[in-house]
Design a protein around this motif. Structure first.
Motif, PDB file in Angstrom:
ATOM      1  N   LYS A   1      32.543  52.067 -11.247  1.00 38.86           N
ATOM      2  CA  LYS A   1      32.457  51.107  -9.754  1.00 38.86           C
ATOM      3  C   LYS A   1      31.990  51.934  -8.845  1.00 38.86           C
ATOM      4  N   ARG A   2      30.897  51.168  -8.078  1.00 43.10           N
ATOM      5  CA  ARG A   2      30.333  51.887  -7.000  1.00 43.10           C
ATOM      6  C   ARG A   2      30.475  50.981  -5.841  1.00 43.10           C
ATOM      7  N   ARG A   3      30.805  51.844  -4.482  1.00 41.09           N
ATOM      8  CA  ARG A   3      31.039  51.378  -3.371  1.00 41.09           C
ATOM      9  C   ARG A   3      29.520  50.450  -2.784  1.00 41.09           C
ATOM     10  N   PRO A   4      29.746  49.232  -2.512  1.00 41.45           N
ATOM     11  CA  PRO A   4      28.582  48.676  -2.082  1.00 41.45           C
ATOM     12  C   PRO A   4      27.917  49.252  -0.556  1.00 41.45           C
ATOM     13  N   PRO A   5      26.988  49.273  -0.183  1.00 50.02           N
ATOM     14  CA  PRO A   5      26.362  49.660   1.009  1.00 50.02           C
ATOM     15  C   PRO A   5      26.677  48.754   1.888  1.00 50.02           C
ATOM     16  N   THR A   6      26.999  49.517   3.178  1.00 49.05           N
ATOM     17  CA  THR A   6      27.421  48.534   4.499  1.00 49.05           C
ATOM     18  C   THR A   6      26.405  48.839   5.665  1.00 49.05           C
ATOM     19  N   LEU A   7      26.384  47.830   6.558  1.00 43.18           N
ATOM     20  CA  LEU A   7      25.624  47.859   7.747  1.00 43.18           C
ATOM     21  C   LEU A   7      26.249  49.061   8.684  1.00 43.18           C
ATOM     22  N   THR A   8      25.522  49.635   9.376  1.00 45.58           N
ATOM     23  CA  THR A   8      25.672  50.560  10.618  1.00 45.58           C
ATOM     24  C   THR A   8      26.031  49.667  11.633  1.00 45.58           C
ATOM     25  N   ASP A   9      26.833  50.321  12.625  1.00 48.11           N
ATOM     26  CA  ASP A   9      27.108  49.474  13.962  1.00 48.11           C
ATOM     27  C   ASP A   9      25.956  49.032  14.566  1.00 48.11           C
ATOM     28  N   VAL A  10      24.674  49.953  14.536  1.00 44.06           N
ATOM     29  CA  VAL A  10      23.290  49.464  15.091  1.00 44.06           C
ATOM     30  C   VAL A  10      22.901  48.259  14.519  1.00 44.06           C
ATOM     31  N   GLU A  11      22.944  48.216  13.345  1.00 41.17           N
ATOM     32  CA  GLU A  11      22.545  47.198  12.413  1.00 41.17           C
ATOM     33  C   GLU A  11      23.178  45.578  12.622  1.00 41.17           C
ATOM     34  N   VAL A  12      24.624  45.832  12.766  1.00 42.15           N
ATOM     35  CA  VAL A  12      25.204  45.104  13.134  1.00 42.15           C
ATOM     36  C   VAL A  12      24.894  44.053  14.692  1.00 42.15           C
ATOM     37  N   GLN A  13      24.868  45.130  15.590  1.00 41.20           N
ATOM     38  CA  GLN A  13      24.592  44.713  16.943  1.00 41.20           C
ATOM     39  C   GLN A  13      23.107  44.003  16.764  1.00 41.20           C
ATOM     40  N   GLN A  14      21.926  44.585  16.150  1.00 41.11           N
ATOM     41  CA  GLN A  14      20.769  43.845  16.011  1.00 41.11           C
ATOM     42  C   GLN A  14      20.980  42.349  15.631  1.00 41.11           C
ATOM     43  N   ILE A  15      21.779  42.070  14.412  1.00 39.46           N
ATOM     44  CA  ILE A  15      22.071  41.084  13.655  1.00 39.46           C
ATOM     45  C   ILE A  15      22.380  39.879  14.894  1.00 39.46           C
ATOM     46  N   LEU A  16      23.814  40.476  15.716  1.00 35.06           N
ATOM     47  CA  LEU A  16      24.330  39.763  16.448  1.00 35.06           C
ATOM     48  C   LEU A  16      23.283  39.205  17.665  1.00 35.06           C
ATOM     49  N   ASP A  17      22.610  40.149  18.382  1.00 35.00           N
ATOM     50  CA  ASP A  17      21.602  39.972  19.266  1.00 35.00           C
ATOM     51  C   ASP A  17      20.388  39.026  18.944  1.00 35.00           C
TER      52      ASP A  17
END
Length: 220
Positions: A166-182
């Motif tokens: 089992k491999r942990r799926p990649p997650t978004l960084t805080d910066v990437e999350v903020q870019q999506i919200l913006d």
């Protein structure tokens, strides 16, 4: 042998089939994929099933076997073949080996497609479908769903499956999350994305929420 995209039936505009080197549809595979199409499986699922069965047929061709005369032993041999494909009975030097050609998850998906393919033909009384699975008593750790522990039950298992890490799926960084919200042009979209990021719920769960599901009292 290759996979071809064709017009589907029912609600599916398109589906897939497997065609041999002479341009003829492989009828056994086409029958199974037609059933999957009628059950309105997703296009991605249909395409994956077709690709998996094409690999299985390529393996059987090397063994000079008809799909309906194959045995569970051949399924066991097939489990290792996509990882290091080669002519059966031919040896290769370890110095020239470049490692597995396919990931374990890909092989397990192909094995699952093979199992379902033969389960389909088992309903017609042909093939090895009845030999590819067995039932055992449920044990601790088996998922039983709601009220699963109130009565004795059995689990259907399939003998051939590669061990998968089992491999942990990649997650978004805080910066990437903020870019999506913006980048959200509507407050509704921003709220939906923020809700999924903060709670970890899936899109279907988020869309199914009602006002009474939310605690609007501020935390003191």
């Amino acid at each position: 042998m290759y996979v071809r995209r064709v017009v589907g039936t029912g609600a599916r505009r398109e589906t897939y089939t497997v065609v041999d080197g002479d341009g003829r549809v492989v009828e056994t595979v086409d029958d199974y994929l037609a059933l999957c199409t009628d059950r309105e499986h997703s296009p991605n699922t249909l395409g994956a099933r077709a690709l998996d069965l094409k690999v299985w047929l390529a393996f059987l061709r090397l063994m000079d076997l008809d799909p309906l005369t194959a045995s569970p032993e051949h399924v066991g041999q097939f489990a290792g073949w996509p990882r290091r494909p080669g002519q059966p009975g031919h040896l290769r030097s370890a110095d020239t080996d470049r490692g597995p050609a396919r990931e374990t998850s890909t092989v397990n998906r192909a094995l699952n497609s093979v199992y379902m393919f033969y389960e389909f033909f088992a309903r017609r009384g042909v093939g090895m479908g009845a030999q590819l699975s067995h039932r055992r008593a449920a044990s601790i750790g088996d998922h039983g769903g709601f009220l699963g522990g109130i009565a004795e039950r059995q689990i259907t298992t399939r003998p051939t499956r590669l061990k998968q890490t089992k491999r942990r799926p990649p997650t978004l960084t805080d910066v990437e999350v903020q870019q999506i919200l913006d980048a959200c042009g509507r407050v509704r979209d921003r709220l939906l994305m923020a809700l999924m990021f903060e709670t970890g719920c899936r899109i279907g769960q988020a869309l199914g929420l009602c006002h009474e599901d939310m605690d609007q009292n501020p935390i003191s």
